[in-house]
Write a protein that holds these residues in place. Structure first.
Motif, short mmCIF file in Angstrom:
data_model
loop_
_atom_site.label_atom_id
_atom_site.label_comp_id
_atom_site.label_asym_id
_atom_site.label_seq_id
_atom_site.Cartn_x
_atom_site.Cartn_y
_atom_site.Cartn_z
N GLY A 171 45.81 46.55 24.22
CA GLY A 171 44.44 47.11 24.75
C GLY A 171 44.42 48.51 25.20
N ASP A 243 41.62 54.87 27.01
CA ASP A 243 40.89 53.55 27.13
C ASP A 243 41.85 52.58 27.22
OD1 ASP A 243 37.82 54.20 26.54
OD2 ASP A 243 39.19 55.22 25.08
N TYR A 244 41.54 51.53 28.03
CA TYR A 244 42.49 50.21 28.30
C TYR A 244 41.76 49.18 28.92
CZ TYR A 244 46.34 47.63 30.41
OH TYR A 244 47.16 46.63 30.70
N HIS A 245 41.76 48.12 28.19
CA HIS A 245 40.97 46.90 28.18
C HIS A 245 42.36 45.76 28.55
CE1 HIS A 245 38.23 43.46 27.76
NE2 HIS A 245 39.12 42.83 26.85
N SER A 253 37.78 40.30 33.20
CA SER A 253 38.54 41.37 32.47
C SER A 253 38.22 42.64 33.01
CB SER A 253 38.16 41.40 30.82
OG SER A 253 36.68 41.62 30.91
N ASN A 255 38.10 46.84 32.28
CA ASN A 255 37.99 48.00 31.24
C ASN A 255 37.88 49.22 32.03
OD1 ASN A 255 37.17 46.73 28.45
ND2 ASN A 255 35.92 45.74 30.02
N SER A 257 38.19 53.67 31.39
CA SER A 257 38.32 54.73 30.42
C SER A 257 38.02 56.25 31.11
CB SER A 257 36.84 54.76 29.37
OG SER A 257 35.79 54.75 30.37
N THR A 301 35.09 49.23 34.70
CA THR A 301 34.12 47.97 34.80
C THR A 301 35.14 46.57 35.07
OG1 THR A 301 32.49 48.97 33.36
CG2 THR A 301 32.31 46.85 33.40
N THR A 310 30.37 48.07 37.70
CA THR A 310 31.13 49.43 36.89
C THR A 310 30.79 50.78 37.99
OG1 THR A 310 30.19 48.72 34.82
CG2 THR A 310 30.75 51.10 35.22
#
Length: 401
Positions: A171, A243-245, A253, A255, A257, A301, A310
């Motif tokens: 991710g 970016d990291y998910h 989850s 997210n 960025s 987020t 967010t």
């Protein structure tokens, strides 16, 4: 458009042009799944355009993507660009405005080593600078609008960078890109103060033709600041993207960025074949936006089923005030620069079938736009205009069909 307005009068706007184009692109995969070449691909694009106003032109772009292994990729591009003036730049009606600027004959001492040249110019116009009082303090009547004699912009771009997507951190994607742009025949307008300074100091007397004859009381009547082909721009910088998910639970989850830009250089030529000015880290206090050395945008987020929250942060680096030619300093002005500023926004979202509902607060901590010397707003609306309204809340709904 007729040009009718409840504010300052504007003349009629109207005009147009025709263009025919042919476009082609192709991709050549040179190597796939080979030793030190998980992927090696070349892309090419080309466009031929024919304008009834400017003639024909050819532009192209070529890029290479090389992934020696799955986790890292290198990429580079080289290309040309061409931008025809838009209809407003060509045929926009002329209008009168009052931008922030001052009459050089009212502030001769502020020109330092160039004060004698300004004094002589004013004296040649019959003005006694010791007793002269400008009628429009801090503002100068300026006529702006289109210019049917404009020519297209042309440019060249190259970039080189790398993207890392490590398998051991699912991710995650991180990239670094160096870019360089050069533009010729840039289409823009000169600031009123710049035109006045260049004329009265004698640095570029060609600007004197844009200044209308003074009134019987020696007041400036107007300055013409139409769109024109000014010269060129050479700018370069480095973009850092992250970016990291991550899936936290079966229902949650996260997210993350972040995009940070480091401006390496911003050079601008304000007249054809003229001097190049370094505007890196400078802000035009007499009109126009600035070029901060560092800017950053971050977003996080949290998603829980159909709910999301967010948080967004923006940063604009500090800048020294510049009049288009020289920087202000602590010696020439009490305040001469703007500090870096942070702004924050939050948004709460909920998805209900095809509906997407959002509520949020922009400028969460009610950050005020920083002070910039200006006769109208006491800030730079081109750079910080979104902050003038202060903190505000919003509700919105959207539906997917």
């Amino acid at each position: 458009m007729s040009g009718d307005s409840t504010g300052n009068a504007s003349s009629y706007s109207g005009g147009g042009f025709n263009v025919n184009e042919v476009y082609a692109e192709g991709q050549i995969p040179l190597l796939q799944n080979a030793f030190l070449a998980k992927d090696l691909t070349i892309d090419g694009q080309g466009r031929w355009s024919d304008y009834n106003t400017f003639g024909s032109t050819k532009n192209w772009k070529v890029s290479i993507n090389w992934a020696p292994v799955r986790d890292i990729r290198f990429r580079a591009t080289l290309g040309t660009s061409y931008r025809q003036p838009n209809v407003y730049e060509l045929y926009g009606g002329q209008s009168l405005g009052y931008p922030s600027a001052y009459d050089p004959c009212s502030a001769v001492s502020s020109y330092g080593a160039q004060a004698a040249a300004v004094q002589a110019r004013c004296a040649g116009e019959g003005i006694n600078t010791a007793t002269f009082v400008p009628q429009n303090t801090g503002q100068v009547p300026t006529i702006s609008g289109g210019n049917a004699k404009l020519q297209p912009e042309s440019g060249r771009t190259y970039t080189i960078g790398t993207v890392v997507t490590p398998r051991w951190v699912p991710g995650l994607s991180a990239s670094v890109t160096y870019w360089h742009y050069s533009l010729n025949n840039t289409i823009s307008t000169l600031g009123t103060q710049y035109i006045l300074d260049q004329c009265y100091t004698g640095a570029d007397t060609s600007n004197c033709g844009a200044i209308a004859a003074r009134s019987s009381s020696q007041q400036l009547t107007s300055v013409n600041a139409f769109y024109q082909n000014l010269g060129g721009i050479r700018t370069s910088g480095i973009d850092f993207d992250l970016d990291y998910h991550v899936r936290v639970t079966a229902h949650d989850s996260l997210n993350l960025s972040n995009n940070m830009q480091q401006l390496v250089s911003y050079l601008q030529q304000n007249v054809p074949n003229g001097q190049w000015y370094n505007y890196t880290g400078r802000l035009f206090y007499s009109g126009g936006s600035g070029q901060p050395r560092v800017s950053d945008y971050a977003q996080a987020t949290w998603q829980h089923d159909d709910f999301s929250f967010t948080y967004m942060m923006r940063y604009i680096g500090g800048m020294v005030w510049n009049n288009g030619v020289t920087d202000l300093t602590a010696k020439t002005a009490g305040q001469y620069k703007t500090p870096g500023i942070f702004t924050h926004d939050i948004t709460l979202g909920y998805r209900l079938n095809r509906w997407n509902l959002e509520a949020g607060v922009s400028n969460l901590f009610d950050k005020k736009p920083p002070f910039v010397m200006d006769a109208a707003t006491n800030t730079n609306i081109y750079q910080y205009g979104s902050l003038i309204v202060g903190r505000y809340a919003f509700l919105q709904a959207g539906v997917s069909f």
